[in-house]
Write an enzyme that holds these catalytic residues in place. Structure first.
Site, PDB file in Angstrom:
ATOM      1  N   ARG A 240       0.849  -1.178   0.000  1.00 49.57           N
ATOM      2  CA  ARG A 240       0.000   0.000   0.000  1.00 49.57           C
ATOM      3  C   ARG A 240       0.887   1.230   0.000  1.00 49.57           C
ATOM      4  O   ARG A 240       1.994   1.201   0.551  1.00 49.57           O
ATOM      5  CB  ARG A 240      -0.845   0.070   1.295  1.00 49.57           C
ATOM      6  N   GLU A 269      -1.981   8.035  -3.900  1.00 48.36           N
ATOM      7  CA  GLU A 269      -2.319   7.642  -5.277  1.00 48.36           C
ATOM      8  C   GLU A 269      -3.787   7.972  -5.589  1.00 48.36           C
ATOM      9  O   GLU A 269      -4.602   8.029  -4.666  1.00 48.36           O
ATOM     10  CB  GLU A 269      -2.045   6.130  -5.481  1.00 48.36           C
ATOM     11  N   HIS A 287      -1.024   0.438  -9.564  1.00 47.61           N
ATOM     12  CA  HIS A 287      -1.771  -0.410  -8.630  1.00 47.61           C
ATOM     13  C   HIS A 287      -2.510  -1.528  -9.395  1.00 47.61           C
ATOM     14  O   HIS A 287      -3.743  -1.620  -9.359  1.00 47.61           O
ATOM     15  CB  HIS A 287      -2.754   0.436  -7.806  1.00 47.61           C
TER      16      HIS A 287
HETATM   17  C1  GLV Z   1      -5.351  -4.477  -3.771  1.00 44.87           C
HETATM   18  O1  GLV Z   1      -4.542  -3.642  -3.534  1.00 44.87           O
HETATM   19  C2  GLV Z   1      -6.044  -5.214  -2.769  1.00 44.87           C
HETATM   20  O2  GLV Z   1      -5.902  -4.903  -1.580  1.00 44.87           O
HETATM   21  O3  GLV Z   1      -6.782  -6.130  -3.137  1.00 44.87           O
END
Ligand code: GLV
Length: 328
Positions: A240, A269, A287
């Site tokens: 994250r 982000e 991401h």
């Molecule tokens: C993606 O970042 C998730 O947490 O599934």
């Protein structure tokens, strides 16, 4: 009989909307507008459930505006967009989407590691820019993956998947640091050894971050940690934004205090710190670690099944704050 009303906060597969519509009156967001917090709260005023992705923040303020809400189903394994304590206090169940994305995300973590260590995107940009006029012995020399030491911070399911790829597929020496140590059988399966965070930072040739975000894991990697890493080391963050101090990382990359980084997630982000955008020794992706069609579909189905299971049978599949179920 009128159906319960739910909100789907972001654009999603049409078949998921159709499946939800069999049970609920669905307000969806096909144009994928990014709503303000006030807009989201207003839309939740008459809803009993909401399908969220990791980008909608559900906190006490939003919950106060949603008196009928019973469940927030996140289409993500991470759920730092939920204030789970506030949800529990409001009697609202949270669910996430674990397991279905483990292998896909581990694949991507490895892909980002390979791309970073072997300077894949940097060399591709060079070629596309028409700058490749001759071969040379040291052109885009990177660092080896096979036989090197892989340090994993956060040894949950995805961390274990990366460890197995590294140990079994690439002959890496895998070390890890986690809140709690894995049991011996899992360690053997992953061929991974538990070490302190400091030892990991000092000895790993490559470090992959897969730790969930919380106040406690904020800036797990900052200037002090970067200073402990080998100057030849690569750092990969698929966890994250906020796990890494992006400002400190940009400075370390600029001064070549570490060799390179691969980042799929960023503080704030979709904004990316402008310094990162100017550096050549960082691979940047938006991401996408879980982004394959089957996996995204499985995640969306799981979120939908949590809504259907809880609102029709009081049986969610992957609850986060189980205590709420008994109360309701
Ligand atoms: C993606 O970042 C998730 O947490 O599934």
């Amino acid at each position: 009989m009128t159906k319960p009303r739910i909100l789907v906060a972001r654009a999603i597969f049409p078949e998921i909307i159709a499946k939800l519509a069999e049970h609920f009156e669905v307000e969806s967001n096909p144009s994928d507008e990014i709503w303000t917090k006030a807009q989201l709260a207003a839309k939740l005023a008459d809803k009993v459930g909401v399908f969220t992705t990791g980008s909608e923040r559900i906190d006490a303020e939003v919950l106060a505006a949603a008196p009928h809400l019973k469940i927030c189903a996140n289409m993500a394994v991470g759920y730092n967009n939920f204030d789970v304590d506030a949800m529990t206090a409001a009697g609202v169940l949270g669910t996430n989407a674990p397991d279905v994305l483990t292998e896909t995300t581990a694949d991507f973590g490895f892909a980002l590691l390979m791309a970073t260590a072997r300077r894949l995107t940097e060399s591709e940009h060079y070629l596309r820019a028409g700058r490749w006029t001759k071969w040379s012995y040291d052109m885009f020399s990177g660092s080896d993956i096979h036989g090197s030491t892989l340090g994993i911070i956060g040894m949950g399911r995805i961390g274990q998947g990366i460890a197995k790829r590294g140990a079994h597929g690439f002959g890496m020496n895998v070390i890890y640091h986690n809140r709690s140590r894995l049991d011996a059988a899992l360690e053997a399966d992953c061929k991974a050894s538990y070490v302190s965070k400091e030892t990991l930072l000092k000895t790993a040739d490559h470090i992959v971050l897969v730790v969930p975000y919380s106040a406690a894991s904020h800036h797990t990697i900052g200037a002090a940690e970067l200073a402990l890493m080998k100057p030849s080391a690569c750092l990969v963050n698929i966890a994250r934004g906020g796990i890494v101090d992006d400002v400190a990382l940009a400075a370390a990359l600029k001064d070549k205090r570490i060799a390179a980084a691969g980042l799929d997630v960023f503080e704030g982000e979709p904004k990316v710190h402008p310094d990162l955008l100017t550096l050549s020794n960082v691979v940047l992706t938006p991401h996408i670690a879980s982004a394959t069609v089957p996996t995204r579909l499985a995640m969306a189905n799981l979120a939908a099944d949590n809504l259907i299971g809880y609102l029709t049978k009081n049986m969610p599949l992957t609850p986060l704050n189980r205590a709420v179920i008994a109360i309701k």
